[in-house]
Design a protein around this motif. Sequence first.
Motif, short mmCIF file in Angstrom:
data_model
loop_
_atom_site.label_atom_id
_atom_site.label_comp_id
_atom_site.label_asym_id
_atom_site.label_seq_id
_atom_site.Cartn_x
_atom_site.Cartn_y
_atom_site.Cartn_z
N TYR A 11 0.74 -1.35 -0.10
CA TYR A 11 0.06 -0.03 -0.12
C TYR A 11 0.93 1.34 -0.02
CZ TYR A 11 -4.33 -2.78 0.89
OH TYR A 11 -5.36 -3.85 0.84
N PRO A 12 0.53 2.22 -1.00
CA PRO A 12 1.38 3.30 -1.01
C PRO A 12 1.18 4.40 0.44
CG PRO A 12 -0.50 3.62 -2.47
CD PRO A 12 -0.57 2.15 -1.69
N ASP A 13 2.12 4.72 0.94
CA ASP A 13 1.97 5.59 2.18
C ASP A 13 1.56 4.87 2.99
OD1 ASP A 13 2.76 7.94 0.70
OD2 ASP A 13 0.72 8.32 0.09
N SER A 14 1.62 3.57 3.47
CA SER A 14 1.21 2.66 4.42
C SER A 14 2.04 1.54 4.72
CB SER A 14 -0.33 2.32 4.20
OG SER A 14 -0.73 1.35 5.09
N ALA A 15 2.42 1.12 6.06
CA ALA A 15 3.00 0.01 6.27
C ALA A 15 2.37 -1.24 5.97
CB ALA A 15 3.74 0.14 7.60
N ASP A 16 2.99 -2.13 5.76
CA ASP A 16 2.22 -3.66 5.83
C ASP A 16 1.60 -3.70 7.01
OD1 ASP A 16 3.66 -3.76 3.19
OD2 ASP A 16 5.07 -5.19 3.64
N GLY A 43 -7.84 -1.67 -3.38
CA GLY A 43 -8.03 -2.99 -3.89
C GLY A 43 -6.89 -3.85 -3.73
N SER A 44 -6.90 -4.84 -3.29
CA SER A 44 -5.73 -5.97 -2.98
C SER A 44 -6.08 -7.30 -3.98
CB SER A 44 -5.65 -6.16 -1.91
OG SER A 44 -4.93 -4.95 -1.25
N VAL A 45 -5.03 -7.93 -4.33
CA VAL A 45 -5.37 -9.31 -4.72
C VAL A 45 -4.64 -10.10 -3.91
CG1 VAL A 45 -5.99 -8.65 -7.16
CG2 VAL A 45 -3.61 -9.02 -6.60
N ARG A 57 -2.04 -13.96 1.75
CA ARG A 57 -1.04 -12.80 1.53
C ARG A 57 -1.81 -12.19 0.36
NH1 ARG A 57 2.07 -16.78 3.53
NH2 ARG A 57 3.54 -15.87 5.13
N PHE A 58 -1.92 -10.64 0.50
CA PHE A 58 -2.67 -10.02 -0.52
C PHE A 58 -1.53 -8.92 -0.84
CE2 PHE A 58 -5.95 -11.91 1.32
CZ PHE A 58 -6.98 -12.11 0.54
N ARG A 59 -1.54 -8.53 -2.10
CA ARG A 59 -0.77 -7.16 -2.42
C ARG A 59 -1.83 -6.30 -3.20
NH1 ARG A 59 -0.34 -6.87 -7.96
NH2 ARG A 59 -0.64 -8.88 -9.12
N TRP A 60 -1.38 -4.97 -2.76
CA TRP A 60 -2.20 -3.70 -3.32
C TRP A 60 -2.17 -3.48 -4.73
CZ3 TRP A 60 -0.50 0.54 -5.57
CH2 TRP A 60 -1.42 1.51 -6.15
N LEU A 74 -9.98 -6.88 -10.02
CA LEU A 74 -10.52 -8.21 -10.76
C LEU A 74 -9.80 -8.65 -11.99
CD1 LEU A 74 -14.45 -7.60 -10.51
CD2 LEU A 74 -13.21 -9.29 -9.10
N GLN A 75 -9.33 -7.67 -12.68
CA GLN A 75 -8.40 -7.90 -13.82
C GLN A 75 -7.01 -8.34 -13.33
OE1 GLN A 75 -7.76 -4.55 -16.48
NE2 GLN A 75 -6.45 -5.76 -17.78
N ALA A 76 -6.62 -7.85 -12.23
CA ALA A 76 -5.10 -8.43 -11.67
C ALA A 76 -5.34 -9.67 -11.14
CB ALA A 76 -4.56 -7.26 -10.74
N SER A 77 -6.45 -9.93 -10.84
CA SER A 77 -6.52 -11.46 -9.97
C SER A 77 -6.66 -12.52 -11.20
CB SER A 77 -7.95 -11.45 -9.17
OG SER A 77 -8.83 -11.58 -9.94
#
Length: 77
Positions: A11-16, A43-45, A57-60, A74-77
């Motif tokens: 996530y931009p500007d945010s810690a994991d 949105g994370s996938v 585990r999800f990535r932004w 949805l397209q990235a998943s």
Amino acid sequence: MGHWVYEFSGYPDSADYQQIMDDAEPGDVVLRERPDGLGIVDGSVRENVDDMMMMARFRWVASGDPSAVAPAALQAS
């Protein structure tokens, strides 16, 4: 039914961070409203799932208006 640990990264500007969920099993996409802004959605996938440890585990992927974020996730998943 157990508790799953969702781990979010990228996530931009945010810690994991991690979040405990009561879901039966994680889906492919997670959409959430950011706590610091109304109507802003992240949105994370899902990248991987460890059924034994009950960790997903999800990535932004995208932030912004839900009409743009949902299709991008949805397209990235």
